[in-house]
Enzyme design. Structure first.
Site, mmCIF file in Angstrom:
data_model
loop_
_atom_site.group_PDB
_atom_site.id
_atom_site.type_symbol
_atom_site.label_atom_id
_atom_site.label_comp_id
_atom_site.label_asym_id
_atom_site.label_seq_id
_atom_site.Cartn_x
_atom_site.Cartn_y
_atom_site.Cartn_z
ATOM 1 N NE ARG A 94 34.825 -10.366 -2.375
ATOM 2 C CZ ARG A 94 33.581 -10.465 -1.881
ATOM 3 N NH1 ARG A 94 32.829 -9.383 -1.718
ATOM 4 N NH2 ARG A 94 33.081 -11.623 -1.527
ATOM 5 C CB SER A 130 38.726 -16.339 -3.410
ATOM 6 O OG SER A 130 38.035 -17.167 -2.533
ATOM 7 C CD GLU A 176 37.855 -11.808 -4.096
ATOM 8 O OE1 GLU A 176 37.067 -12.576 -4.701
ATOM 9 O OE2 GLU A 176 37.909 -11.732 -2.859
HETATM 10 C C1 LIG Z 1 42.870 -16.847 4.205
HETATM 11 C C2 LIG Z 1 42.181 -15.669 3.570
HETATM 12 C C3 LIG Z 1 40.787 -15.647 3.516
HETATM 13 C C4 LIG Z 1 40.129 -14.563 2.932
HETATM 14 N N1 LIG Z 1 38.735 -14.563 2.903
HETATM 15 C C5 LIG Z 1 38.104 -13.513 2.353
HETATM 16 C C6 LIG Z 1 36.665 -13.487 2.321
HETATM 17 O O1 LIG Z 1 35.979 -14.377 2.814
HETATM 18 N N2 LIG Z 1 36.064 -12.420 1.732
HETATM 19 C C7 LIG Z 1 36.782 -11.395 1.186
HETATM 20 O O2 LIG Z 1 36.182 -10.445 0.672
HETATM 21 N N3 LIG Z 1 38.140 -11.393 1.194
HETATM 22 C C8 LIG Z 1 38.814 -12.420 1.768
HETATM 23 N N4 LIG Z 1 40.185 -12.411 1.786
HETATM 24 C C9 LIG Z 1 40.923 -11.321 1.121
HETATM 25 C C10 LIG Z 1 41.240 -10.109 2.028
HETATM 26 O O3 LIG Z 1 41.309 -10.471 3.398
HETATM 27 C C11 LIG Z 1 40.213 -8.995 1.846
HETATM 28 O O4 LIG Z 1 40.171 -8.554 0.504
HETATM 29 C C12 LIG Z 1 40.489 -7.771 2.741
HETATM 30 O O5 LIG Z 1 39.432 -6.872 2.638
HETATM 31 C C13 LIG Z 1 41.793 -7.072 2.382
HETATM 32 O O6 LIG Z 1 42.110 -6.178 3.433
HETATM 33 P P1 LIG Z 1 43.624 -5.768 3.732
HETATM 34 O O7 LIG Z 1 43.605 -4.801 4.863
HETATM 35 O O8 LIG Z 1 44.461 -6.978 3.928
HETATM 36 O O9 LIG Z 1 43.981 -5.029 2.380
HETATM 37 P P2 LIG Z 1 45.329 -5.144 1.518
HETATM 38 O O10 LIG Z 1 45.475 -6.536 1.032
HETATM 39 O O11 LIG Z 1 46.455 -4.535 2.244
HETATM 40 O O12 LIG Z 1 44.914 -4.230 0.280
HETATM 41 C C14 LIG Z 1 43.882 -4.631 -0.597
HETATM 42 C C15 LIG Z 1 43.407 -3.419 -1.401
HETATM 43 O O13 LIG Z 1 42.766 -2.503 -0.529
HETATM 44 C C16 LIG Z 1 43.417 -1.224 -0.583
HETATM 45 N N5 LIG Z 1 43.413 -0.663 0.771
HETATM 46 C C17 LIG Z 1 43.864 -1.232 1.911
HETATM 47 N N6 LIG Z 1 43.677 -0.398 2.948
HETATM 48 C C18 LIG Z 1 43.082 0.706 2.453
HETATM 49 C C19 LIG Z 1 42.637 1.940 3.000
HETATM 50 N N7 LIG Z 1 42.747 2.239 4.305
HETATM 51 N N8 LIG Z 1 42.069 2.846 2.170
HETATM 52 C C20 LIG Z 1 41.947 2.585 0.857
HETATM 53 N N9 LIG Z 1 42.358 1.456 0.266
HETATM 54 C C21 LIG Z 1 42.913 0.531 1.060
HETATM 55 C C22 LIG Z 1 44.827 -1.508 -1.108
HETATM 56 O O14 LIG Z 1 45.371 -0.383 -1.767
HETATM 57 C C23 LIG Z 1 44.565 -2.671 -2.063
HETATM 58 O O15 LIG Z 1 44.131 -2.194 -3.314
HETATM 59 C C24 LIG Z 1 40.875 -13.499 2.369
HETATM 60 C C25 LIG Z 1 42.274 -13.529 2.433
HETATM 61 C C26 LIG Z 1 42.919 -14.596 3.039
HETATM 62 C C27 LIG Z 1 44.408 -14.597 3.118
#
Ligand SMILES: Cc1cc2nc3c(=O)[nH]c(=O)nc-3n(C[C@H](O)[C@H](O)[C@H](O)COP(=O)(O)OP(=O)(O)OC[C@H]3O[C@@H](n4cnc5c(N)ncnc54)[C@H](O)[C@@H]3O)c2cc1C
Length: 321
Positions: free
Chosen positions: A194, A244, A314
């Protein structure tokens, strides 16, 4: 109205006050007024549905706009926070000072050359996976149910069901901490559990190329549906959460440890350990970020004293304390 005390590098006057209105005007010149929100509630942009206001939330439509906003913020000494779909965030109740840059559907174009899919950071992973499916490309099925953007997933090395972004990302264009556009390939991402060098060094993902393989449409779709059903069965997808909460501690499963400590359904304020999946905290309706953070601390303390295991988050906890 809040005022920013900034140090302007190119001004011999040194310290000067930059009024919020002035900043809006400067940002409007770059983004147009339709892509700037002032005092925007972050709970409207995060899957946990908590978080106070961001001073500004902007949604650039191009790399040019994004670069110019970053330049402006650096020049005026205004903090920047980059977000995607807000599915891995707990934003504090006081919100975020400075500018939140949301890289989302305004920046979500793609192209395909043979079995390489190149996607801009703002596209949702579910959509990226569907494009792979439509083009009979396999390798991204694991990501179809992860609710984040491509950019967030690359930065976080998102993963599920034995797959992770590390396995498919062969190239990323990003903006580094000094505002320069750089390109890295495969191993240079330094993907870990992660994490990646982009996340560690506060880079901004612009687009990534994913190396997939030719596959059978029916098989790709069947696997995506199977993983979707497994998620629906196990995860509380009908309640606000950020997935998670904790990283998997070596040799254990966070959810199992939490369940074994009888914390299933345990509640602080509106934040509750999910009774469907103990690795999730859910917002039962009126949770604050403070409730969620207190519950996280309580869980960490309980697991540490019962098993000697340190649970690390995480989810990313951000905003003014
Ligand atoms: C119901 C549910 C299920 C999930 N299941 C999983 C799973 O199976 N596996 C998993 O790994 N995660 C899971 N997640 C967590 C999440 O979806 C992931 O971590 C995802 O990658 C986050 O992406 P985001 O665009 O929402 O990022 P955000 O939540 O907006 O940001 C997360 C981090 O990424 C950074 N970030 C975002 N966009 C960029 C960019 N363009 N450049 C640089 N940094 C950036 C932000 O600064 C922050 O530090 C789940 C979440 C939910 C709500």
């Amino acid at each position: 109205m809040r005022f920013y005390l900034t140090i302007s590098k190119d001004s011999s006057k040194g310290l000067r006050l930059l009024q919020k209105k002035t900043l809006v005007f400067m940002m409007e010149n770059i983004l147009g007024s339709e892509n700037i929100m002032v005092d925007e509630p972050m709970k409207n942009h995060c899957s946990f549905k908590v978080g106070g206001n961001a001073d500004f939330l902007v949604t650039p439509v191009s790399v040019y706009q994004l670069s110019e906003i970053i330049k402006l913020c650096k020049k005026e000494n205004i903090p920047i926070f980059i977000m995607g779909n807000g599915t891995n965030l707990i934003v504090s109740d006081k919100g975020i000072r400075g500018v939140v840059v949301k890289i989302y559907d305004n920046m979500s174009s793609y192209n395909i050359k043979d079995d390489i899919l190149t996607v801009e950071a703002g596209m949702l992973l579910s959509k990226v996976s569907n494009i792979a499916l439509e083009n009979e490309l396999t390798g991204l099925e694991f990501a179809s149910g992860i609710p984040g953007t491509l950019g967030g997933a690359v930065a976080m090395n998102a993963g599920a069901y034995d797959g992770e972004m590390k396995n498919v990302v062969i190239k990323t264009e990003y903006i580094d901490n000094d505002g320069n556009i750089k390109t890295i390939t495969g191993d240079e991402h330094q993907f870990g559990y992660r994490t990646s060098c982009i996340l560690k060094n506060s880079g901004i993902v612009l687009k990534s190329s994913l190396k997939l393989e030719k596959g059978e449409r029916r098989e790709i779709e069947a696997l995506m549906n199977d993983l979707k059903n497994r998620r629906n069965d196990k995860q509380p997808l009908d309640m606000p959460s950020a997935g998670s909460v904790f990283k998997r501690p070596e040799g254990y499963f966070a959810g199992k440890l939490i369940q074994d400590c009888n914390l299933k359904g345990y509640k602080i304020g509106g934040a509750q350990v999910s009774d469907k999946h103990c690795g999730f905290i859910v917002n039962t309706g009126e949770a604050t970020a403070s409730d969620i953070k207190q519950l996280i601390k309580h869980i960490q303390h309980t697991i540490k004293s019962s098993y000697g295991v340190e649970l690390q988050t995480e989810v990313r906890i951000v905003g003014e304390e």
